[in-house]
Each structure stands twice: as C-alpha cells, then as structure tokens.
Design an enzyme around this catalytic site. Structure first.
Site, PDB file in Angstrom:
ATOM      1  N   ARG A  69       0.840  -1.197   0.000  1.00 58.23           N
ATOM      2  CA  ARG A  69       0.000   0.000   0.000  1.00 58.23           C
ATOM      3  C   ARG A  69       0.877   1.250   0.000  1.00 58.23           C
ATOM      4  O   ARG A  69       2.004   1.231   0.477  1.00 58.23           O
ATOM      5  CB  ARG A  69      -0.913   0.030   1.226  1.00 58.23           C
ATOM      6  CG  ARG A  69      -2.107  -0.919   1.136  1.00 58.23           C
ATOM      7  CD  ARG A  69      -3.009  -0.820   2.355  1.00 58.23           C
ATOM      8  NE  ARG A  69      -2.341  -1.249   3.555  1.00 58.23           N
ATOM      9  CZ  ARG A  69      -1.781  -0.461   4.448  1.00 58.23           C
ATOM     10  NH1 ARG A  69      -1.841   0.857   4.303  1.00 58.23           N
ATOM     11  NH2 ARG A  69      -1.173  -0.945   5.498  1.00 58.23           N
ATOM     12  N   TYR A 197      -1.509  -3.563  -6.778  1.00 55.92           N
ATOM     13  CA  TYR A 197      -1.267  -4.315  -5.549  1.00 55.92           C
ATOM     14  C   TYR A 197      -2.393  -4.237  -4.524  1.00 55.92           C
ATOM     15  O   TYR A 197      -2.865  -3.135  -4.197  1.00 55.92           O
ATOM     16  CB  TYR A 197       0.033  -3.827  -4.871  1.00 55.92           C
ATOM     17  CG  TYR A 197       0.461  -4.809  -3.813  1.00 55.92           C
ATOM     18  CD1 TYR A 197       1.209  -5.923  -4.148  1.00 55.92           C
ATOM     19  CD2 TYR A 197       0.045  -4.669  -2.498  1.00 55.92           C
ATOM     20  CE1 TYR A 197       1.550  -6.872  -3.208  1.00 55.92           C
ATOM     21  CE2 TYR A 197       0.372  -5.608  -1.535  1.00 55.92           C
ATOM     22  CZ  TYR A 197       1.126  -6.707  -1.895  1.00 55.92           C
ATOM     23  OH  TYR A 197       1.448  -7.637  -0.956  1.00 55.92           O
ATOM     24  N   LYS A 206      -9.728  -2.406   1.505  1.00 58.13           N
ATOM     25  CA  LYS A 206      -9.456  -1.262   2.374  1.00 58.13           C
ATOM     26  C   LYS A 206     -10.207  -0.001   1.917  1.00 58.13           C
ATOM     27  O   LYS A 206     -10.710   0.770   2.741  1.00 58.13           O
ATOM     28  CB  LYS A 206      -7.947  -0.998   2.470  1.00 58.13           C
ATOM     29  CG  LYS A 206      -7.167  -2.171   3.084  1.00 58.13           C
ATOM     30  CD  LYS A 206      -7.651  -2.476   4.458  1.00 58.13           C
ATOM     31  CE  LYS A 206      -7.167  -3.762   5.105  1.00 58.13           C
ATOM     32  NZ  LYS A 206      -5.785  -4.065   5.234  1.00 58.13           N
ATOM     33  N   HIS A 226     -10.723  -2.428  11.282  1.00 61.82           N
ATOM     34  CA  HIS A 226      -9.608  -3.272  10.818  1.00 61.82           C
ATOM     35  C   HIS A 226      -9.380  -4.371  11.853  1.00 61.82           C
ATOM     36  O   HIS A 226      -8.415  -4.337  12.607  1.00 61.82           O
ATOM     37  CB  HIS A 226      -8.361  -2.388  10.666  1.00 61.82           C
ATOM     38  CG  HIS A 226      -7.211  -3.038   9.953  1.00 61.82           C
ATOM     39  ND1 HIS A 226      -5.907  -2.616  10.125  1.00 61.82           N
ATOM     40  CD2 HIS A 226      -7.154  -4.057   9.054  1.00 61.82           C
ATOM     41  CE1 HIS A 226      -5.099  -3.350   9.373  1.00 61.82           C
ATOM     42  NE2 HIS A 226      -5.827  -4.224   8.719  1.00 61.82           N
ATOM     43  N   SER A 248      -1.415  -3.482  10.320  1.00 63.02           N
ATOM     44  CA  SER A 248      -1.030  -4.356   9.225  1.00 63.02           C
ATOM     45  C   SER A 248       0.222  -5.157   9.584  1.00 63.02           C
ATOM     46  O   SER A 248       1.192  -4.598  10.115  1.00 63.02           O
ATOM     47  CB  SER A 248      -0.763  -3.518   7.978  1.00 63.02           C
ATOM     48  OG  SER A 248      -1.930  -2.801   7.649  1.00 63.02           O
ATOM     49  N   CYS A 250       0.665  -7.365  11.864  1.00 65.49           N
ATOM     50  CA  CYS A 250       0.909  -7.470  13.307  1.00 65.49           C
ATOM     51  C   CYS A 250       0.142  -8.627  13.940  1.00 65.49           C
ATOM     52  O   CYS A 250      -0.055  -8.659  15.150  1.00 65.49           O
ATOM     53  CB  CYS A 250       0.585  -6.154  14.003  1.00 65.49           C
ATOM     54  SG  CYS A 250       1.764  -4.858  13.589  1.00 65.49           S
ATOM     55  N   ASP A 275      -9.379  -9.793   8.823  1.00 61.29           N
ATOM     56  CA  ASP A 275      -8.870  -8.440   8.532  1.00 61.29           C
ATOM     57  C   ASP A 275      -9.874  -7.321   8.782  1.00 61.29           C
ATOM     58  O   ASP A 275      -9.477  -6.234   9.169  1.00 61.29           O
ATOM     59  CB  ASP A 275      -8.391  -8.375   7.074  1.00 61.29           C
ATOM     60  CG  ASP A 275      -7.438  -7.207   6.803  1.00 61.29           C
ATOM     61  OD1 ASP A 275      -6.443  -7.073   7.542  1.00 61.29           O
ATOM     62  OD2 ASP A 275      -7.694  -6.427   5.866  1.00 61.29           O
ATOM     63  N   ARG A 366       2.235 -12.156  -0.383  1.00 63.76           N
ATOM     64  CA  ARG A 366       0.903 -12.511   0.133  1.00 63.76           C
ATOM     65  C   ARG A 366       0.322 -13.704  -0.612  1.00 63.76           C
ATOM     66  O   ARG A 366       0.742 -14.046  -1.715  1.00 63.76           O
ATOM     67  CB  ARG A 366      -0.039 -11.312  -0.018  1.00 63.76           C
ATOM     68  CG  ARG A 366       0.450 -10.073   0.748  1.00 63.76           C
ATOM     69  CD  ARG A 366      -0.589  -9.492   1.630  1.00 63.76           C
ATOM     70  NE  ARG A 366      -0.014  -8.493   2.521  1.00 63.76           N
ATOM     71  CZ  ARG A 366      -0.554  -8.158   3.684  1.00 63.76           C
ATOM     72  NH1 ARG A 366      -1.675  -8.722   4.083  1.00 63.76           N
ATOM     73  NH2 ARG A 366       0.009  -7.245   4.451  1.00 63.76           N
TER      74      ARG A 366
HETATM   75  P1  GTP Z   1      -2.389  -7.652   7.460  1.00 60.27           P
HETATM   76  O1  GTP Z   1      -2.900  -8.699   6.544  1.00 60.27           O
HETATM   77  O2  GTP Z   1      -1.292  -6.821   6.870  1.00 60.27           O
HETATM   78  O3  GTP Z   1      -3.467  -6.780   8.011  1.00 60.27           O
HETATM   79  O4  GTP Z   1      -1.594  -8.424   8.669  1.00 60.27           O
HETATM   80  P2  GTP Z   1      -2.062  -9.284   9.932  1.00 60.27           P
HETATM   81  O5  GTP Z   1      -2.375  -8.381  11.063  1.00 60.27           O
HETATM   82  O6  GTP Z   1      -3.091 -10.271   9.534  1.00 60.27           O
HETATM   83  O7  GTP Z   1      -0.700 -10.047  10.331  1.00 60.27           O
HETATM   84  P3  GTP Z   1      -0.301 -11.585  10.209  1.00 60.27           P
HETATM   85  O8  GTP Z   1      -1.108 -12.473  11.099  1.00 60.27           O
HETATM   86  O9  GTP Z   1      -0.242 -11.954   8.778  1.00 60.27           O
HETATM   87  O10 GTP Z   1       1.174 -11.561  10.812  1.00 60.27           O
HETATM   88  C1  GTP Z   1       2.200 -10.732  10.263  1.00 60.27           C
HETATM   89  C2  GTP Z   1       3.545 -11.236  10.682  1.00 60.27           C
HETATM   90  O11 GTP Z   1       3.638 -11.274  12.107  1.00 60.27           O
HETATM   91  C3  GTP Z   1       3.831 -12.657  10.198  1.00 60.27           C
HETATM   92  O12 GTP Z   1       5.162 -12.748   9.747  1.00 60.27           O
HETATM   93  C4  GTP Z   1       3.608 -13.499  11.417  1.00 60.27           C
HETATM   94  O13 GTP Z   1       4.370 -14.674  11.391  1.00 60.27           O
HETATM   95  C5  GTP Z   1       4.015 -12.563  12.569  1.00 60.27           C
HETATM   96  N1  GTP Z   1       3.254 -12.866  13.811  1.00 60.27           N
HETATM   97  C6  GTP Z   1       1.922 -13.091  13.923  1.00 60.27           C
HETATM   98  N2  GTP Z   1       1.569 -13.406  15.195  1.00 60.27           N
HETATM   99  C7  GTP Z   1       2.713 -13.364  15.922  1.00 60.27           C
HETATM  100  C8  GTP Z   1       3.007 -13.591  17.307  1.00 60.27           C
HETATM  101  O14 GTP Z   1       2.139 -13.904  18.131  1.00 60.27           O
HETATM  102  N3  GTP Z   1       4.313 -13.442  17.697  1.00 60.27           N
HETATM  103  C9  GTP Z   1       5.294 -13.103  16.789  1.00 60.27           C
HETATM  104  N4  GTP Z   1       6.544 -12.978  17.244  1.00 60.27           N
HETATM  105  N5  GTP Z   1       5.049 -12.896  15.470  1.00 60.27           N
HETATM  106  C10 GTP Z   1       3.781 -13.020  15.043  1.00 60.27           C
HETATM  107  C1  SPV Z   2      -2.974  -4.457   5.228  1.00 60.25           C
HETATM  108  O1  SPV Z   2      -2.005  -3.819   4.783  1.00 60.25           O
HETATM  109  O2  SPV Z   2      -3.509  -4.201   6.329  1.00 60.25           O
HETATM  110  C2  SPV Z   2      -3.506  -5.595   4.449  1.00 60.25           C
HETATM  111  C3  SPV Z   2      -3.007  -5.809   3.100  1.00 60.25           C
HETATM  112  O3  SPV Z   2      -4.384  -6.301   4.935  1.00 60.25           O
HETATM  113  S1  SPV Z   2      -3.705  -4.724   1.922  1.00 60.25           S
HETATM  114  O4  SPV Z   2      -4.835  -5.403   1.304  1.00 60.25           O
HETATM  115  O5  SPV Z   2      -2.674  -4.442   0.916  1.00 60.25           O
HETATM  116  O6  SPV Z   2      -4.167  -3.528   2.566  1.00 60.25           O
HETATM  117 MN    MN Z   3      -4.968  -5.562   7.051  1.00 60.13          MN
END
Ligand code: GTP
Ligand code: SPV
Ligand code: MN
Length: 586
Positions: A69, A197, A206, A226, A248, A250, A275, A366
């Site tokens: 983004r 993207y 979003k 979110h 994002s 996290c 999400d 992704r």
């Molecule tokens: P968006 O799709 O961008 O909104 O992200 P999200 O909030 O769904 O994050 P996601 O669960 O994909 O995790 C992002 C990164 O953080 C990945 O590389 C995970 O492996 C890492 N991660 C997720 N949960 C944990 C956790 O509990 N501890 C640690 N250390 N890393 C984590």
């Molecule tokens: C984020 O960035 O929080 C995502 C991926 O979930 S995107 O669809 O690119 O916003």
């Molecule tokens: Mn997101």
C-alpha cells in the site's frame, strides 16, 4: 449489462473516459475465471505452480516498485479538510478530480475493461453492502473473486435498488509518480490508478470496506473496523466471539486461525474473519460482527505449520500467491516456511536467489485464498446477522512499554486504549519499517474521516448499551535485551485469550493499575511454557515513569486533533496522569 440505469450510465461514462477495446461484465462463474487464468498464463502475468503439490495455484510477480500500500498517495477528498482530519491526506474533491481524472483518459486503450459487481458481507445479510469495481486488470478480477462475492448475485442486489460504491481502477503505467488512491466519500466513489497491488487495487477491501464504510458507519451508527473475528469454543461446547484490531502485519491472520497448545485440550478456535469487521448494535444490546470479506489476503513470510497450521492447510490449493519465491520444482517458498532453505530458489523478482539481493520472498509477499477452505472456518462465518462480540482486543507491535495484556477499566477507557495505540511500521506499506507511530485502533491508514470524530463515535456507544464488549490491549512483541521476542506468541496467545474470556465471565483475577487491570503471573495458565518467572514479570510489568512519558506523547498526539478531540479522551488523559503521579508519590 444491467437494467440499473445509474450503473449503466456510470459504466458508459467510464468507458468514454478510459476508451477500452472491449467491456466484459463479470458474472463470477468458474468458466469466466478459467478463461481469465488462461489469459494471464498466456500473457505471463501468472505462473502455474506445481500442480501435484499445489493444485490450481498460481504465482503473480508485481512490478518491483508496486509491492505494498502507498499511504502517501492515498487521499480522502471531502469539501472541508477538517472532515478528512490530520490522519488523512486531503484534497478538495474538485482538485482531486482535476489531478486524477486526466490520468484515466484513454488508459484502457487496447485493453479489456472488466465490470465487477461485488457484495461485501454474506448473501442475505442485512449488513451486506454492494460495490462495482471497474478495472483493466484480470489479476484484480481473479483476486476480487476470492476476496468478495462477485458477479450475478451481487448485480441482482444492486438491481434490487440497493446503493453501491463505485470503484474505478486502472494499473495505468505503474509509474509511482502517476499513482493515486482517491476516495470521495460524498460521491461513494473510489478512483485508483498506477498500482495493481492489494489494498491499492482490490477496491472492495481497504478502500470500500474500511475508508468509505467507516464514514458511512459513523453517519448510520455502526462500526467498520480493521479487525479479525474469532470464536473460542470451550470444552463444554460454548462459543464466544472476540474482535481484535492489530495494525497491518501485526498478527490478525495468525490469531484468527490460532491452534491452542496441548495444555488447552478440548478448546477450539473458529475463524470468522482475518482483517475487517463490520459491527452493529443489535436489539439485544450486543455488538454483532460480520466479516465483509470472503477470502484472506494474508502475509506469507513467517507462515508455517509450526506458527499457523490452519493457514498452511488452507493455502495448498486454489490460491494466488503474490511476490513469493519458488523452488526448483515450482513450489511456493518464503522466509519462515517449514523445512530447510533449498539450495536453489527463484526470488520474488524471478531471479536466481542471491542473499545479497535481500530475502527470497518479498517481506510483504501474500496469498489470496477463499476463507471457506480454512479448516477452522467458523460454522457462523457466513451467518447473515454475524456473531455477538464478547471482547474487543487492541494491540500493537511494541518492543517495550506495552505489557503482554491489560483490560480497560470501562468502555471510555477502552476507547482511550484503542486511540492511544502505537505500533512499529511493517512492510505492508511502503516506507521505513520498524518506526514506532501512533496507529489508533489499527485504523491510521484506513479511517475515512477525522479521527477526532471517529473517537467521539466510539465513545458514543458507551451510552447506547449496557451490554457492550469489554475492551483489552495486548502486545505479543515485547523484546528482551538481546532483541529477541520474550513471548512465544502464535498458539500460546491462547493463554492470554483464555484470561480475557475469564475476565468477561468475572472469573479471573487482576491488579488495578493506572493503565488498567493487569494479570499477575499466577492469573495466567502458563504450564508447559518454557519461560522463566523473571521473563513473565517483565512481560506484565508497567513502569510508571515510562508510562508518564507515554501519556505525554499520547496527549501531544491527541492535541493535533484540536477542537475535534472529544472531551472523553481529555478526561482519560487527566485521570491516568493523576493516577501515575499518585503511584509514584506513594
Ligand atoms: P495484514 O494482513 O497486513 O493486516 O496483517 P495481519 O495483522 O493479519 O498479520 P499476520 O497475522 O499476517 O502476521 C504478520 C507477521 O507477524 C507474520 O510474519 C507473522 O508470522 C508474525 N506474527 C503473527 N503473530 C505473531 C506472534 O504472536 N508473535 C510473533 N513474534 N510474530 C507473530
Ligand atoms: C494491510 O495492509 O492491512 C492488508 C493488506 O491487509 S492490503 O490489502 O494491501 O491492505
Ligand atoms: Mn490488514
């Protein structure tokens, strides 16, 4: 084609502007998808992955300058700049149109224009909303088909007289100098050019389900957030639902698909969404949430059978991968996936992998995959009324300051805890990674209006019901002196979720501190964890001096919202400051 005159006129107008060679109305059928995939394979936009190990899976490689983004190129266009707020880039609508409309002139010459009617939310849900994305990218159509409910039924929803959001998208020439993601909340219009993207291009996600919908939600008295949504089923068979907002990359997808550790025999986590949550106050006084999406657009790096088995078991078929690496035999690969690193890899840009070029998969690589394929997908995942939310959890990526978990003292304090969130930036958006910034409710990039008004809207729920969810704050990312994560995270986050649910039932202890209720180590179920007592104490510690500085920074940040900052948040700042002072004086 459509019998909705407004839609027909808009498509005609857009075609006159963009001059496509042909127009294709998408019905969402399998046959349509198959022909789009064939087209992309022929054009080199997609690569078929190993059909034995990954049936019906494809790789797409983005332009290397178009991998995340772009917040600095994303605008909210309202007549009054104050309505967009300091949290958004702003342009007056006329000025924005003058800037972006000419970029669309003739941009689809020689190309097909796809008209994609879509529905955000389950079929038959009173909370579902329609949109139409017009795009020149078959990759966008194929992804929208997974992420939203596209085609004939969505068009029928519009033709039944329901309003719809219009989204015009073109990849343009992919030049970041001519890239804009413009939102016109008053026109229910999105215009996006120059990127193919994710959040820049899949306009249902979003742009619609958060930026436009958040502004609608404020007017209509609901919330577009979110947030992931999960259900936790106890051994007795009772399921309670939690919504959680993390910025994002996290941890939303991971928490939504959590597999409890062995010590939680009989407990089960159900995934409703990973999400976005749309939440409405129902007649029973509870907040009910739907997931407006139908798929996951999730972060690949770090995903493995160890960290997220449900996700790995979702991904192996019918998935589109974007910017991952591939093995010699065309299996997708990324940093953190199971097994040893293969000697030969092709990196996300299609080059033989050389560690000097950085990671093999882009850090924001992704996958796109249907939610219904997830082994933990909730039986209530498509319930028209949604699921009732017992707890709201906010969380950020903080290597210090924020403890593992705390509970807000009441709704207003919970809104403060959300508004005061901070988190280290990630690869999900272009720009520096690892910088701590304020990211209220994980909505900094996504709130379609002034945060001051947004917080007032949140606070307003406090007087509308006595059955609101309790509010918590978590941080899985605290680090030790060596820079290593202290908390094991992933499945072990169940230990924190269990405390949260027990608090909701009035069955768990905590200490009252100036920043909220914090558990003592003995209040958490920690058996089987390889974590010494000192580490646990560090994770749960709140340093009043550090928090005084934190609250000063929060106050300074809040001040940037001027008169739009609600009094309720000023009151919270004053209360916490006084409590910290009293604690230090004692
Ligand atoms: P968006 O799709 O961008 O909104 O992200 P999200 O909030 O769904 O994050 P996601 O669960 O994909 O995790 C992002 C990164 O953080 C990945 O590389 C995970 O492996 C890492 N991660 C997720 N949960 C944990 C956790 O509990 N501890 C640690 N250390 N890393 C984590
Ligand atoms: C984020 O960035 O929080 C995502 C991926 O979930 S995107 O669809 O690119 O916003
Ligand atoms: Mn997101």
């Amino acid at each position: 084609m459509t019998k909705n005159a407004e839609l027909a006129a808009w498509v005609e107008q857009v075609a006159a502007l963009t001059q496509p060679e042909r127009i294709q109305w998408c019905d969402g059928s399998d046959a349509e998808n198959a022909s789009l995939i064939d087209l992309m394979l022929a054009q080199g936009d997609l690569l078929r992955l190993n059909p034995e190990t990954h049936p019906n899976c494809f790789l797409h490689r983005s332009d290397p300058k178009d991998v995340a983004r772009v917040e600095h190129l994303t605008f909210v266009c309202t007549e009054d700049a104050e309505d967009a707020g300091p949290n958004n880039n702003w342009l007056a609508p006329a000025e924005a149109h003058a800037k972006v409309d000419p970029l669309f002139e003739g941009c689809m010459r020689g190309r097909t224009m796809y008209v994609v009617p879509y529905l955000m939310g389950p079929y038959g849900s009173p909370y579902a909303r329609a949109g139409v994305e017009v795009t020149d990218s078959p990759y966008v159509v194929a992804n929208m088909r997974i992420m939203a409910r596209i085609g004939t039924r969505a068009l029928e929803h519009i033709e039944a007289g329901n309003s719809f959001v219009r989204g015009l998208h073109s990849t343009g020439d992919l030049d970041p100098e001519r890239r804009f993601i413009m939102h016109f909340p008053d026109e229910l219009l999105i215009m996006s050019i120059g990127s193919g993207y994710g959040g820049n291009a899949l306009l249902g996600k979003k742009c619609h389900a958060l930026r436009i919908a958040s502004a609608q939600a404020r007017r209509e008295g609901w919330l577009a957030e979110h947030m992931l949504i999960l259900g936790i089923e106890s051994p007795a068979g009772e399921t309670r639902y939690i919504a959680a907002a993390f910025p994002s990359a996290c941890g939303k997808t991971n928490l939504a698909m959590l597999v409890p550790p062995a010590e939680f025999a009989g407990w089960k986590v159900w995934t409703v969404g990973d999400d976005i949550a749309w939440m409405h106050l129902a007649e029973d006084g509870q907040l009910w949430a739907i997931n407006p999406e139908a798929g996951f657009f999730g972060v690949a790096p770090g995903t493995s059978l160890k960290t997220n088995p449900n996700c790995m078991n979702t991904l192996g078929r019918n998935a589109i991968y974007t910017n991952v690496a591939v093995t010699e035999d065309l299996q997708p690969w990324w940093e953190g996936i199971d097994g040893d690193k293969p000697a030969v890899l092709i990196d996300w840009q299609g080059r033989p992998h050389d560690p000097d070029n950085g990671p093999a998969a882009h850090p924001n690589a992704r996958f796109t995959v249907a939610a219904s394929q997830c082994p933990s997908f909730s039986p209530q995942g498509e319930a028209p009324q949604g699921v009732p939310i017992s707890a709201i959890v906010f969380g950020g990526r903080r290597s210090s300051v924020a403890p593992l978990v705390f509970e807000a003292l009441d709704w207003s304090h919970g809104v403060f805890a959300g508004a005061a969130m901070a988190s280290e930036t990630t690869a999900a958006a272009t720009g520096k990674v690892g910088q701590v910034r304020r990211d209220p409710m994980a909505m900094k990039p996504f709130c379609g209006y002034n945060f001051g008004d947004y917080w007032a809207h949140w606070l307003g729920f406090g007087t509308r019901s006595a059955k609101l969810p309790r509010i918590f704050h978590v941080n899985w990312f605290r680090k030790d002196a060596d820079g290593k994560f202290i908390w094991p995270g992933f499945g072990d986050n169940m230990r924190v979720m269990a405390w949260i649910l027990a608090r909701c039932d009035g069955k768990a202890e905590a200490i009252k501190t100036p920043i909220g209720f914090v558990p003592e180590p003995s209040d958490l179920k920690l058996d089987g964890l390889d974590l010494d007592r000192k580490a646990i104490q560090d994770l749960l510690s709140i340093d009043p001096q550090v928090w005084q500085q934190e609250v000063d920074q929060i106050e300074e940040y809040f001040a940037s919202f001027g008169s739009r900052l609600p009094q309720g948040l000023r009151d919270q700042v004053a209360r916490i400051k006084a409590a910290l002072e009293a604690q230090l004086a004692a």
